[in-house]
Design a protein around this motif. Structure first.
Motif, PDB file in Angstrom:
ATOM      1  N   VAL A  32      64.079 -10.183   3.428  1.00 44.62           N
ATOM      2  CA  VAL A  32      63.163 -10.775   2.446  1.00 44.62           C
ATOM      3  C   VAL A  32      63.354 -12.291   2.394  1.00 44.62           C
ATOM      4  O   VAL A  32      62.381 -13.057   2.370  1.00 44.62           O
ATOM      5  CB  VAL A  32      63.374 -10.139   1.056  1.00 44.62           C
ATOM      6  CG1 VAL A  32      62.644 -10.912  -0.023  1.00 44.62           C
ATOM      7  CG2 VAL A  32      62.921  -8.686   1.069  1.00 44.62           C
ATOM      8  N   ALA A  33      64.605 -12.742   2.397  1.00 41.94           N
ATOM      9  CA  ALA A  33      64.874 -14.182   2.369  1.00 41.94           C
ATOM     10  C   ALA A  33      64.333 -14.864   3.622  1.00 41.94           C
ATOM     11  O   ALA A  33      63.744 -15.945   3.546  1.00 41.94           O
ATOM     12  CB  ALA A  33      66.370 -14.425   2.232  1.00 41.94           C
ATOM     13  N   ALA A  34      64.510 -14.246   4.780  1.00 43.34           N
ATOM     14  CA  ALA A  34      64.012 -14.831   6.031  1.00 43.34           C
ATOM     15  C   ALA A  34      62.493 -14.934   6.021  1.00 43.34           C
ATOM     16  O   ALA A  34      61.927 -15.969   6.405  1.00 43.34           O
ATOM     17  CB  ALA A  34      64.482 -14.005   7.223  1.00 43.34           C
ATOM     18  N   ILE A  35      61.824 -13.896   5.559  1.00 42.89           N
ATOM     19  CA  ILE A  35      60.364 -13.915   5.492  1.00 42.89           C
ATOM     20  C   ILE A  35      59.903 -15.018   4.542  1.00 42.89           C
ATOM     21  O   ILE A  35      58.959 -15.762   4.841  1.00 42.89           O
ATOM     22  CB  ILE A  35      59.816 -12.540   5.051  1.00 42.89           C
ATOM     23  CG1 ILE A  35      60.033 -11.524   6.169  1.00 42.89           C
ATOM     24  CG2 ILE A  35      58.346 -12.626   4.664  1.00 42.89           C
ATOM     25  CD1 ILE A  35      59.760 -10.102   5.760  1.00 42.89           C
ATOM     26  N   TYR A  36      60.569 -15.148   3.391  1.00 43.96           N
ATOM     27  CA  TYR A  36      60.199 -16.182   2.422  1.00 43.96           C
ATOM     28  C   TYR A  36      60.379 -17.583   3.013  1.00 43.96           C
ATOM     29  O   TYR A  36      59.499 -18.435   2.871  1.00 43.96           O
ATOM     30  CB  TYR A  36      61.030 -16.045   1.145  1.00 43.96           C
ATOM     31  CG  TYR A  36      60.858 -17.214   0.219  1.00 43.96           C
ATOM     32  CD1 TYR A  36      59.684 -17.387  -0.512  1.00 43.96           C
ATOM     33  CD2 TYR A  36      61.850 -18.181   0.095  1.00 43.96           C
ATOM     34  CE1 TYR A  36      59.504 -18.474  -1.339  1.00 43.96           C
ATOM     35  CE2 TYR A  36      61.682 -19.271  -0.739  1.00 43.96           C
ATOM     36  CZ  TYR A  36      60.517 -19.407  -1.451  1.00 43.96           C
ATOM     37  OH  TYR A  36      60.353 -20.490  -2.269  1.00 43.96           O
ATOM     38  N   TYR A  37      61.515 -17.838   3.665  1.00 44.35           N
ATOM     39  CA  TYR A  37      61.760 -19.177   4.201  1.00 44.35           C
ATOM     40  C   TYR A  37      60.814 -19.512   5.354  1.00 44.35           C
ATOM     41  O   TYR A  37      60.409 -20.667   5.512  1.00 44.35           O
ATOM     42  CB  TYR A  37      63.216 -19.337   4.622  1.00 44.35           C
ATOM     43  CG  TYR A  37      64.130 -19.525   3.436  1.00 44.35           C
ATOM     44  CD1 TYR A  37      63.940 -20.591   2.562  1.00 44.35           C
ATOM     45  CD2 TYR A  37      65.161 -18.646   3.183  1.00 44.35           C
ATOM     46  CE1 TYR A  37      64.766 -20.772   1.474  1.00 44.35           C
ATOM     47  CE2 TYR A  37      65.996 -18.812   2.085  1.00 44.35           C
ATOM     48  CZ  TYR A  37      65.789 -19.884   1.232  1.00 44.35           C
ATOM     49  OH  TYR A  37      66.603 -20.055   0.152  1.00 44.35           O
TER      50      TYR A  37
END
Length: 98
Positions: free
Chosen positions: A38-43
């Motif tokens: 989720v963090a990778a997709i957001y960044y």
């Protein structure tokens, strides 16, 4: 007789000595891996959004400057021919980079 894997508490309640023996290691990785995804997709989305925003701002500044030059002229240019070439360069930059 093989040793028992259960503990007797004397009240006839048996407890497994290793309750996590049936617990799969993969299940403990779902939470952190999901959070990382989720963090990778957001960044990635945020980086793309900022890049798009920067391009739009640059385009707006160039168009505003181009309109200002067309309306007022630029006293730094010595002749109208120089202004026309500079305007063509700006229009080319907008079409290539924008």
């Amino acid at each position: 007789m093989a040793p028992s894997s259960k503990l007797g508490l004397g009240n006839e309640t048996d407890i497994d000595t290793c309750p996590s023996s049936d617990f799969a290691v993969m299940e403990s990785l779902y939470g952190p891996v999901t959070a990382l995804a989720v963090a990778a997709i957001y960044y990635i989305w945020r980086g793309y959004f900022q890049l798009t925003l920067q391009r739009e701002r640059t385009l707006r500044r160039r168009v505003a400057y181009m309109l200002w030059v067309m309306a007022n002229g630029d006293p730094l240019w010595s002749s109208e021919a120089d202004a026309d070439y500079r305007l063509l360069d700006l229009m080319h930059d907008v079409s290539v980079n924008g």
